[in-house]
Design an enzyme around this catalytic site. Sequence first.
Site, PDB file in Angstrom:
ATOM      1  N   GLY A  18      86.373  45.668  64.467  1.00 33.57           N
ATOM      2  CA  GLY A  18      85.409  44.594  64.627  1.00 33.57           C
ATOM      3  C   GLY A  18      85.998  43.205  64.560  1.00 33.57           C
ATOM      4  O   GLY A  18      85.280  42.235  64.326  1.00 33.57           O
ATOM      5  N   LYS A  49      85.373  42.387  69.058  1.00 31.89           N
ATOM      6  CA  LYS A  49      84.688  41.162  69.464  1.00 31.89           C
ATOM      7  C   LYS A  49      85.107  40.684  70.851  1.00 31.89           C
ATOM      8  O   LYS A  49      84.324  40.053  71.558  1.00 31.89           O
ATOM      9  CB  LYS A  49      84.968  40.060  68.435  1.00 31.89           C
ATOM     10  CG  LYS A  49      84.330  40.307  67.067  1.00 31.89           C
ATOM     11  CD  LYS A  49      82.830  40.128  67.120  1.00 31.89           C
ATOM     12  CE  LYS A  49      82.211  40.085  65.735  1.00 31.89           C
ATOM     13  NZ  LYS A  49      82.300  41.329  64.985  1.00 31.89           N
ATOM     14  N   ASP A 125      75.758  39.400  64.049  1.00 36.47           N
ATOM     15  CA  ASP A 125      76.613  38.579  63.196  1.00 36.47           C
ATOM     16  C   ASP A 125      77.243  37.439  63.993  1.00 36.47           C
ATOM     17  O   ASP A 125      77.420  37.521  65.205  1.00 36.47           O
ATOM     18  CB  ASP A 125      77.716  39.433  62.568  1.00 36.47           C
ATOM     19  CG  ASP A 125      78.558  40.161  63.607  1.00 36.47           C
ATOM     20  OD1 ASP A 125      77.992  40.636  64.609  1.00 36.47           O
ATOM     21  OD2 ASP A 125      79.795  40.239  63.436  1.00 36.47           O
ATOM     22  N   ASP A 126      77.580  36.374  63.282  1.00 35.59           N
ATOM     23  CA  ASP A 126      78.334  35.235  63.835  1.00 35.59           C
ATOM     24  C   ASP A 126      77.665  34.634  65.065  1.00 35.59           C
ATOM     25  O   ASP A 126      78.306  34.440  66.115  1.00 35.59           O
ATOM     26  CB  ASP A 126      79.775  35.657  64.161  1.00 35.59           C
ATOM     27  CG  ASP A 126      80.507  36.180  62.937  1.00 35.59           C
ATOM     28  OD1 ASP A 126      80.037  35.920  61.808  1.00 35.59           O
ATOM     29  OD2 ASP A 126      81.539  36.852  63.096  1.00 35.59           O
ATOM     30  N   TYR A 170      74.861  38.390  56.599  1.00 32.66           N
ATOM     31  CA  TYR A 170      75.452  39.687  56.251  1.00 32.66           C
ATOM     32  C   TYR A 170      76.252  39.658  54.954  1.00 32.66           C
ATOM     33  O   TYR A 170      76.923  40.630  54.609  1.00 32.66           O
ATOM     34  CB  TYR A 170      76.328  40.211  57.389  1.00 32.66           C
ATOM     35  CG  TYR A 170      77.421  39.266  57.861  1.00 32.66           C
ATOM     36  CD1 TYR A 170      78.611  39.126  57.155  1.00 32.66           C
ATOM     37  CD2 TYR A 170      77.263  38.540  59.039  1.00 32.66           C
ATOM     38  CE1 TYR A 170      79.604  38.277  57.601  1.00 32.66           C
ATOM     39  CE2 TYR A 170      78.255  37.691  59.495  1.00 32.66           C
ATOM     40  CZ  TYR A 170      79.429  37.564  58.774  1.00 32.66           C
ATOM     41  OH  TYR A 170      80.415  36.710  59.215  1.00 32.66           O
ATOM     42  N   ASN A 264      87.403  46.866  58.131  1.00 36.50           N
ATOM     43  CA  ASN A 264      87.741  46.108  59.335  1.00 36.50           C
ATOM     44  C   ASN A 264      89.135  45.513  59.092  1.00 36.50           C
ATOM     45  O   ASN A 264      89.249  44.441  58.518  1.00 36.50           O
ATOM     46  CB  ASN A 264      86.705  44.999  59.568  1.00 36.50           C
ATOM     47  CG  ASN A 264      87.011  44.168  60.800  1.00 36.50           C
ATOM     48  OD1 ASN A 264      87.461  44.678  61.816  1.00 36.50           O
ATOM     49  ND2 ASN A 264      86.781  42.862  60.705  1.00 36.50           N
TER      50      ASN A 264
END
Length: 673
Positions: A18, A49, A125-126, A170, A264
């Site tokens: 990830g 990603k 996320d992000d 998260y 991760n």
Amino acid sequence: MSTPGRDETRFLSGVVEGFYGRPWTMEQRTELFKREHMWGLNTYLYAPKDDYKHRMYWRELYSPEEAEQLVALISAAEQNQIEFIYAISPGLDITFSNPREVAALKRKLDQVKQFGCRSFSLLFDDIETNMCPADKEAFSSFAHAQIAITNEVYQHLGDAKTFLFCPTDYCAAFCSPNVPQSSYLQTVGEKLLPGIDILWTGPKVVSHKISVESIEEVTAVLKRPPVIWDNIHANDYDPQRMFLGPYKDRPTELIPKLRGVLTNPNCEFYLNFVAIHTLATWCKSSPAGEGYSAQEALRLALLDWMQEFTSTDQPGGACESASLKKELSDEEPMQTDVSESPYVPGPGENPLYTAKPLTLDDLNLLSDLFYLPYEHGPTARMMLEELDWLKNHRPAAAAPTEEWCGRAGKFDGMCEGVVQMFYRLSNVPNRRVLYDLYNYICDIKSGVGLARAYVKTLGGQNQPSAQLLNDDPEPWGFRGGLSGEFQRMLPGHGNRDLFKHPPMTAVYCIRPYCTEDKVEVQKIFKEMQTEGDVRLQPKLISDSLSSCEIPPSPQCALVVEDDFGVCGYALALTDAKQAAGSDQRPGNDPLLKDYPSLVAVQVLPRVTDPSPAKRMISQLLSSLRNSGSRGVFCELRQSDRRMLDFFSKLGSFKHIPMDKSLSQDAVVMATQL
């Protein structure tokens, strides 16, 4: 409430791909499945990603070629009894209220389901938390928008073995005002269907420690135990760091309170042996049994990793060999002389180079140097402590003590160990592991070399010349490029270094000289004579100025201080003609006509930054110019290489032909004002 096809008793353990950066290859992922199976892990979450169809272009279906690769990958996972979870990250640009967007998401996951995948994940996320106008009209909050689409997709898939949801908040650090009172998490916990599990990174994005109490707190809000997405070994945020320490600071009492743990890890696939191996040991530890020892887990991991370094049977090696043979078969055969015997050096010739084998001590040292985000390994800590002590206990104007020399020798020995580790790693048979390591071990070798040279200079073993006041060093003499320069310009630079004791950036204070400084200036002058092997015959005007036999002119004297006291000076005479008669240079010297003023500058070797000396010179030249002087000169000796290099690099001072009355050891440099 149970969900068909979902084993709620199964603890998910394994790896999430990830990170940001180059994704792993299909061959590497297949090798990962074999390792996971061998070590007792059971899960792989596909979420790179920078796989553009996972995140940026999530709507696009996979091409036939891409589909073929994914089918093979899912099959390889199944063959190794690894649950393959396909993740998609639509949050960058999805319009939650648009049915076409929801349909595109379903269509994409249906395609992956046709590849044989039975487990899925939606990641938010992000991403930005501001909703577009259309979504604001349709949903009361960002959390409601995410939950609505997640529940719909989950129900559409019907029989997902596992379904994971990654919230935008998260970790605890993202929750406002805190975890129990977070309206976002409260909505997720209340509205998300019970068959959907939730990913959580802990107190922070990269959590130093994860406590049982913190997990119980978030579990109460989410109404289900989370799956930990653990970034403790992630390195995508800093290209100069990798992490080879053990999985630690997560008590095994967490295991019955979690749905699973996925690490991760480092971006470079072959650097993750320790991270994954020690996680597997942690997952197999029983809270009620002997428990988990991070150091013992690391020892076992390094023992196994040692075999991989020395193996030439690398993953994918057979395929590569076959490919290489095919390429060679299309070329003309290489001309070789099979009858030629191996070269044997003769008497007096250089012996053949023999690579020394890698040792387990080398791997322990490697792990210590690149340990964990919040912690250096024992050897790295010891090296920092020794360097700090050596800096702070070097007497300013005396020979090093026996203790200082002994600790300097110890530090030098540790530095040599790093160098030898580098050379032995460079010769390992498994080049794939080496290539993932190489930039990191090359960087630490260079950094250790700079520290080693600095300590030798402090101890008087190296001439304090060239490098210490050098405005034009080799590029390996400064670290970090543009990013490093930005960081050094920001307030508090170094405050987050793991070694807290020394100031990370030296602070210098330049102030006017006063009569109380006379003794300190004389000490510096005498020390630099000794360290630079400066011979004082014949005597120069600058010698008289630096030894305080001649007082400097008013407003033309400065000293520089650091944390340990006065460490340098810059003195000037507006009219050197008056002093010239008492020294070797005659008062009617033509030099004094064009350059009537004199400067004398000196700093101690511990001042490795040229900026303080440059600032003092700049201020003196300004004062001399204001006094009406048209030029200034300095007198140096050939043996004082350090100050010669400094004045040469200033650019404004030029060499002036020597007067025959001066010693051949003397050098005169001057500049017009």
